[in-house]
Design an enzyme around this catalytic site. Structure first.
Site, PDB file in Angstrom:
ATOM      1  N   ASP A 182       0.867  -1.168   0.000  1.00 55.70           N
ATOM      2  CA  ASP A 182       0.000   0.000   0.000  1.00 55.70           C
ATOM      3  C   ASP A 182       0.903   1.217   0.000  1.00 55.70           C
ATOM      4  OD1 ASP A 182      -1.912   1.922   0.239  1.00 55.70           O
ATOM      5  OD2 ASP A 182      -2.659   1.276   2.209  1.00 55.70           O
TER       6      ASP A 182
ATOM      7  N   ASN B  43       4.247   2.494 -11.752  1.00 55.27           N
ATOM      8  CA  ASN B  43       2.948   2.614 -12.409  1.00 55.27           C
ATOM      9  C   ASN B  43       1.825   2.996 -11.459  1.00 55.27           C
ATOM     10  OD1 ASN B  43       0.789   1.877 -14.523  1.00 55.27           O
ATOM     11  ND2 ASN B  43       0.328   0.481 -12.842  1.00 55.27           N
TER      12      ASN B  43
ATOM     13  N   TYR C 163      -4.434  15.891 -10.672  1.00 50.12           N
ATOM     14  CA  TYR C 163      -3.813  14.659 -11.178  1.00 50.12           C
ATOM     15  C   TYR C 163      -2.765  14.992 -12.227  1.00 50.12           C
ATOM     16  CZ  TYR C 163      -3.380  10.360 -13.923  1.00 50.12           C
ATOM     17  OH  TYR C 163      -2.900   9.275 -14.623  1.00 50.12           O
TER      18      TYR C 163
ATOM     19  N   LYS D  41       1.460  14.058 -12.518  1.00 48.14           N
ATOM     20  CA  LYS D  41       2.114  13.373 -13.627  1.00 48.14           C
ATOM     21  C   LYS D  41       3.166  14.274 -14.270  1.00 48.14           C
ATOM     22  CE  LYS D  41       0.236   9.408 -13.310  1.00 48.14           C
ATOM     23  NZ  LYS D  41       1.076   8.236 -12.961  1.00 48.14           N
TER      24      LYS D  41
ATOM     25  N   ILE E  73      -6.855   5.171 -22.269  1.00 48.47           N
ATOM     26  CA  ILE E  73      -6.748   3.712 -22.327  1.00 48.47           C
ATOM     27  C   ILE E  73      -8.037   3.093 -21.790  1.00 48.47           C
ATOM     28  CG2 ILE E  73      -5.476   1.687 -21.559  1.00 48.47           C
ATOM     29  CD1 ILE E  73      -3.882   3.495 -23.444  1.00 48.47           C
TER      30      ILE E  73
END
Length: 265
Positions: A73, A102, A168, A172, A201
């Protein structure tokens, strides 16, 4: 357009190498783990859900690959990342040749007005701090072992502004910046650091009747969402000797979303 699994011939480019893939119990992470194993790597599948992790491991083994599951975690604390590095190193026989950062969180997408301090900190803890401290734990051992490859997962939204998801996107963007900084730091020591920037995706298990991509892929060369296997293939390339001269790059696998406009939206 019907989206199908990306097919490519495995050439055993990663034979006898070891890999740790975070967040690899589903979707993109699962495809990455499967692709690395298909090329000969012994893979540690990692995530919070042990049942899904063991299912990924079983699938890899059924195909003749080597894999183990290590629960983690990654909450952003150095301890969580360092513990995973230690457990994965043990499971892989003492070394990690390939690290794929990832794991990350996206939901719920929040606006500027709706973001509170707790949400802000959670996004940066999981998406930036966790891979930062995992890399901190893994990279020195890679250097001592003679080299390795680190692949981070960015996102097309880091470079193409959208009305939602700015928090978000900023995480990134941070990870893509770290990719270049780590390449400068670790490259001369034998560790290549690169990133893959996925586009939209589509989860393979999603009902085909669901309009998943919508306007996000309109006007792109691909014209549709991608399959997770496309990201797996890109990670295999960056992890392999085929990319021996590639350092500090962010490889867009996004159907042209960030760089090309076929039709103006």
């Amino acid at each position: 357009m019907t989206q199908q699994t990306t097919q490519y011939a495995a050439r055993q480019r990663l034979l006898d190498r070891t890999a740790l893939v975070t967040g690899s119990t589903s979707n993109i992470g699962r495809s990455i783990a499967q692709a690395l194993a298909a090329e000969g790597a012994h893979v540690v599948v990692s995530g919070r859900n042990a049942q899904r992790g063991e299912e990924v491991v079983a699938d890899i083994r059924e195909r003749g690959g080597k894999a183990d599951f290590v629960a983690a975690d990654l909450d952003g604390s150095p301890a969580a990342s360092h513990d995973l590095a230690a457990a994965a190193t043990e499971a892989l026989g003492g070394r990690i040749d390939i690290l794929v950062n990832n794991a990350g969180i996206y939901s719920p997408p929040v606006t500027l007005a709706d973001t509170d301090s707790e949400t802000f900190d959670r996004y940066y803890a999981v998406n930036v701090k966790a891979p930062y401290f995992l890399t901190q734990a893994v990279a020195p051992r890679m250097v001592a072992d003679g080299g390795g490859a680190i692949i981070n997962l960015g996102s097309w939204v880091a470079r193409l502004g959208t009305p939602l998801g700015g928090l978000y996107a900023s995480t990134k963007g941070a990870l893509e910046t770290l990719t270049r900084a780590w390449a400068a730091d670790l490259g001369p020591q034998g560790v290549r650091v690169n990133a893959v920037s996925p586009g939209v995706i589509r989860p393979p298990e999603l009902d085909p009747a669901v309009d998943f991509a919508g306007a996000m892929t309109r006007g792109t060369p691909a014209g549709d969402a991608g399959h997770p296997d496309a990201i797996g293939a890109a990670v295999v390339y960056l992890a392999s000797d085929d990319a021996r001269f590639v350092h500090g790059t962010v490889l867009d696998v996004d159907g042209g979303r960030a760089g090309v406009a076929v039709i103006a939206n």
